[in-house]
Design an enzyme around this catalytic site. Structure first.
Site, PDB file in Angstrom:
ATOM      1  N   THR A 131     -38.288  10.950  62.593  1.00 35.79           N
ATOM      2  CA  THR A 131     -39.145  10.959  61.388  1.00 35.79           C
ATOM      3  C   THR A 131     -38.536  11.710  60.204  1.00 35.79           C
ATOM      4  OG1 THR A 131     -40.308  12.953  62.085  1.00 35.79           O
ATOM      5  CG2 THR A 131     -41.271  10.851  62.789  1.00 35.79           C
ATOM      6  N   TRP A 132     -37.265  12.067  60.306  1.00 36.02           N
ATOM      7  CA  TRP A 132     -36.639  12.761  59.163  1.00 36.02           C
ATOM      8  C   TRP A 132     -36.657  11.809  57.968  1.00 36.02           C
ATOM      9  CZ3 TRP A 132     -30.787  14.331  58.613  1.00 36.02           C
ATOM     10  CH2 TRP A 132     -30.664  15.293  57.591  1.00 36.02           C
ATOM     11  N   ASP A 181     -40.353  12.173  67.447  1.00 34.45           N
ATOM     12  CA  ASP A 181     -39.670  13.422  67.107  1.00 34.45           C
ATOM     13  C   ASP A 181     -39.915  13.777  65.651  1.00 34.45           C
ATOM     14  OD1 ASP A 181     -37.428  15.479  67.747  1.00 34.45           O
ATOM     15  OD2 ASP A 181     -36.864  14.618  65.811  1.00 34.45           O
ATOM     16  N   TYR A 215     -39.335  18.586  57.998  1.00 29.43           N
ATOM     17  CA  TYR A 215     -39.233  17.261  57.397  1.00 29.43           C
ATOM     18  C   TYR A 215     -40.340  17.046  56.364  1.00 29.43           C
ATOM     19  CZ  TYR A 215     -36.247  16.467  61.508  1.00 29.43           C
ATOM     20  OH  TYR A 215     -35.282  16.569  62.478  1.00 29.43           O
ATOM     21  N   GLN A 222     -31.502  19.141  71.601  1.00 30.71           N
ATOM     22  CA  GLN A 222     -31.381  18.003  70.683  1.00 30.71           C
ATOM     23  C   GLN A 222     -30.165  18.220  69.789  1.00 30.71           C
ATOM     24  OE1 GLN A 222     -33.898  16.381  66.928  1.00 30.71           O
ATOM     25  NE2 GLN A 222     -35.012  16.285  68.876  1.00 30.71           N
ATOM     26  N   TYR A 282     -29.645  12.920  68.295  1.00 27.99           N
ATOM     27  CA  TYR A 282     -30.158  12.627  66.947  1.00 27.99           C
ATOM     28  C   TYR A 282     -29.117  11.893  66.113  1.00 27.99           C
ATOM     29  CZ  TYR A 282     -28.256  17.011  64.618  1.00 27.99           C
ATOM     30  OH  TYR A 282     -27.496  18.014  64.083  1.00 27.99           O
TER      31      TYR A 282
HETATM   32  P1  NAP Z   1     -30.524   7.588  62.404  1.00 26.96           P
HETATM   33  O1  NAP Z   1     -31.707   7.405  63.249  1.00 26.96           O
HETATM   34  O2  NAP Z   1     -29.158   7.505  63.017  1.00 26.96           O
HETATM   35  O3  NAP Z   1     -30.528   6.532  61.194  1.00 26.96           O
HETATM   36  C1  NAP Z   1     -31.663   6.258  60.414  1.00 26.96           C
HETATM   37  C2  NAP Z   1     -31.254   5.200  59.419  1.00 26.96           C
HETATM   38  O4  NAP Z   1     -30.811   4.047  60.139  1.00 26.96           O
HETATM   39  C3  NAP Z   1     -32.380   4.741  58.520  1.00 26.96           C
HETATM   40  O5  NAP Z   1     -31.820   4.489  57.253  1.00 26.96           O
HETATM   41  C4  NAP Z   1     -32.856   3.441  59.149  1.00 26.96           C
HETATM   42  O6  NAP Z   1     -33.343   2.519  58.193  1.00 26.96           O
HETATM   43  C5  NAP Z   1     -31.574   2.914  59.747  1.00 26.96           C
HETATM   44  N1  NAP Z   1     -31.839   2.114  60.958  1.00 26.96           N
HETATM   45  C6  NAP Z   1     -32.694   2.399  61.965  1.00 26.96           C
HETATM   46  N2  NAP Z   1     -32.689   1.408  62.870  1.00 26.96           N
HETATM   47  C7  NAP Z   1     -31.808   0.487  62.421  1.00 26.96           C
HETATM   48  C8  NAP Z   1     -31.395  -0.768  62.902  1.00 26.96           C
HETATM   49  N3  NAP Z   1     -31.874  -1.272  64.039  1.00 26.96           N
HETATM   50  N4  NAP Z   1     -30.477  -1.470  62.183  1.00 26.96           N
HETATM   51  C9  NAP Z   1     -29.974  -0.970  61.018  1.00 26.96           C
HETATM   52  N5  NAP Z   1     -30.335   0.216  60.509  1.00 26.96           N
HETATM   53  C10 NAP Z   1     -31.260   0.929  61.205  1.00 26.96           C
HETATM   54  O7  NAP Z   1     -30.546   8.968  61.604  1.00 26.96           O
HETATM   55  P2  NAP Z   1     -31.508  10.224  61.520  1.00 26.96           P
HETATM   56  O8  NAP Z   1     -32.796   9.873  60.916  1.00 26.96           O
HETATM   57  O9  NAP Z   1     -30.682  11.297  60.905  1.00 26.96           O
HETATM   58  O10 NAP Z   1     -31.718  10.681  63.045  1.00 26.96           O
HETATM   59  C11 NAP Z   1     -32.809  10.245  63.820  1.00 26.96           C
HETATM   60  C12 NAP Z   1     -33.820  11.342  64.030  1.00 26.96           C
HETATM   61  O11 NAP Z   1     -33.248  12.461  64.690  1.00 26.96           O
HETATM   62  C13 NAP Z   1     -34.349  11.949  62.731  1.00 26.96           C
HETATM   63  O12 NAP Z   1     -35.240  11.087  62.052  1.00 26.96           O
HETATM   64  C14 NAP Z   1     -34.953  13.219  63.250  1.00 26.96           C
HETATM   65  O13 NAP Z   1     -36.197  12.963  63.871  1.00 26.96           O
HETATM   66  C15 NAP Z   1     -33.894  13.656  64.257  1.00 26.96           C
HETATM   67  N6  NAP Z   1     -32.875  14.569  63.689  1.00 26.96           N
HETATM   68  C16 NAP Z   1     -32.811  15.845  64.174  1.00 26.96           C
HETATM   69  C17 NAP Z   1     -31.886  16.752  63.667  1.00 26.96           C
HETATM   70  C18 NAP Z   1     -31.841  18.152  64.218  1.00 26.96           C
HETATM   71  O14 NAP Z   1     -31.194  19.010  63.621  1.00 26.96           O
HETATM   72  N7  NAP Z   1     -32.485  18.410  65.336  1.00 26.96           N
HETATM   73  C19 NAP Z   1     -30.994  16.353  62.656  1.00 26.96           C
HETATM   74  C20 NAP Z   1     -31.043  15.034  62.193  1.00 26.96           C
HETATM   75  C21 NAP Z   1     -31.977  14.158  62.735  1.00 26.96           C
HETATM   76  P3  NAP Z   1     -34.910   2.333  57.818  1.00 26.96           P
HETATM   77  O15 NAP Z   1     -35.538   3.688  57.890  1.00 26.96           O
HETATM   78  O16 NAP Z   1     -34.844   1.757  56.455  1.00 26.96           O
HETATM   79  O17 NAP Z   1     -35.525   1.379  58.804  1.00 26.96           O
END
Ligand code: NAP
Length: 279
Positions: free
Chosen positions: A21-22, A50, A55, A165, A193
């Site tokens: 959900t970031w 998550d 966020y 994580q 993540y």
């Molecule tokens: P991610 O999930 O790797 O990528 C998200 C991006 O990918 C968005 O732009 C999304 O587009 C796109 N996407 C998603 N599914 C897709 C698909 N099937 N085909 C093409 N593009 C796709 O990056 P993230 O948001 O950084 O990481 C995921 C989650 O991990 C976060 O949301 C958060 O909850 C967590 N996180 C935790 C930390 C930590 O420090 N613990 C750090 C970073 C992230 P749309 O949204 O436009 O659909």
């Protein structure tokens, strides 16, 4: 056949695919679409969500609260406390505020977002108190490298951590050198993540070629690769409904030994220790 669940040290099974959900909750004008995306994910059985107090400055937790309204029991809810709130009083206050924003009485897994200045023993002690009072069901950590995990394990109740994580995807395999083996040996699941590198892996030509053999997209293949690794949970964030559907369908992809070998050539595993990367 890869498992559809990972087992926490407590023995509880959690799904290997969740929803991140970031970047959600930053703009009220987009909230309805974000709620709809999370709800579609729940409909498709992607029931781990998550989030974090960080966020959208609490906005993402509010979106999550709307998405899970009336269906809390379906969800395994993960949230995180900032290191600046990791003191005894800080964690209690932050947890109460997160519960309020998400309109729930419990968080299933509460993580320390990353290590800061507060002694880890103090944070763990209050996590344990919150667990005993039922405000959280489990606790864990985030962005901990192997030496952090070792240090934590030696602390009172340090062995009660249920997950770590960290940044993990095909292009970021550094943890496979030491952190992932440590977690596997200690039965601590890894929550991966940025599993599609914030969307960048979707455009990788090499991945696209392998994915085509499965009638899948590169992003789906990147997720299938993570989910095929025992004890690893992928938490992609998706706001577009098409992405939510594709991510849910990635659970059905079965990678072959040939796929895995080609992926190792395209994205080699680490040959030596690298410090844990963070986004
Ligand atoms: P991610 O999930 O790797 O990528 C998200 C991006 O990918 C968005 O732009 C999304 O587009 C796109 N996407 C998603 N599914 C897709 C698909 N099937 N085909 C093409 N593009 C796709 O990056 P993230 O948001 O950084 O990481 C995921 C989650 O991990 C976060 O949301 C958060 O909850 C967590 N996180 C935790 C930390 C930590 O420090 N613990 C750090 C970073 C992230 P749309 O949204 O436009 O659909």
């Amino acid at each position: 056949m890869p498992s559809t669940t990972a087992t926490l040290p407590s023995g509880e099974a959690v799904p290997v695919l969740g929803q991140g959900t970031w970047m959600m909750g930053e703009d009220r004008g987009r909230a309805a679409d974000e709620v709809a995306a999370l709800r579609l994910g729940l409909d498709l059985g992607v029931t781990l969500i998550d989030t974090a107090e960080m966020y959208g400055n609490g906005g993402a937790e509010k979106v999550v609260g709307e998405a899970i309204a009336g269906r809390r029991d379906e969800v395994f809810l993960v949230s995180k406390v900032l290191p600046s709130n990791a003191s005894r009083n800080g964690v209690v206050r932050a947890c109460e505020a997160s519960l309020k924003r998400m309109r729930t009485d419990r968080i299933d897994l509460y993580l320390l977002h990353w290590r800061g200045g507060v002694p880890l023993a103090e944070t763990i002690a209050v996590f344990e108190e919150l667990r005993h009072s039922g405000k959280i069901r489990h606790w864990g950590v985030s962005n901990f490298d192997a030496d952090d995990m070792e240090e934590m394990e030696r602390l009172p109740a340090g062995k009660n951590a249920q997950a770590n994580q960290v940044l993990y995807n095909l292009g970021r395999r550094g943890i496979e050198f030491d952190l992932a083996p440590w977690c596997r040996d200690h039965g601590v699941p890894i929550m991966a993540y940025s599993p599609v590198e914030q969307g960048a892996l979707a455009d990788d030509a090499g991945l696209q070629a392998i994915a085509a053999r499965h009638d899948a997209t590169a992003a789906q293949l990147a997720l299938a690769w993570i989910m095929a690794r025992p004890g690893v949970i992928a938490i992609p964030k998706a706001t577009r409904l098409e992405h939510v559907r594709q991510n849910a369908a990635a659970r059905d992809i079965r990678l072959t030994p040939q796929d895995l070998a080609e992926l190792d050539t395209l994205f080699p595993p680490p040959a030596r220790k690298r410090p844990l990367e963070m986004i």
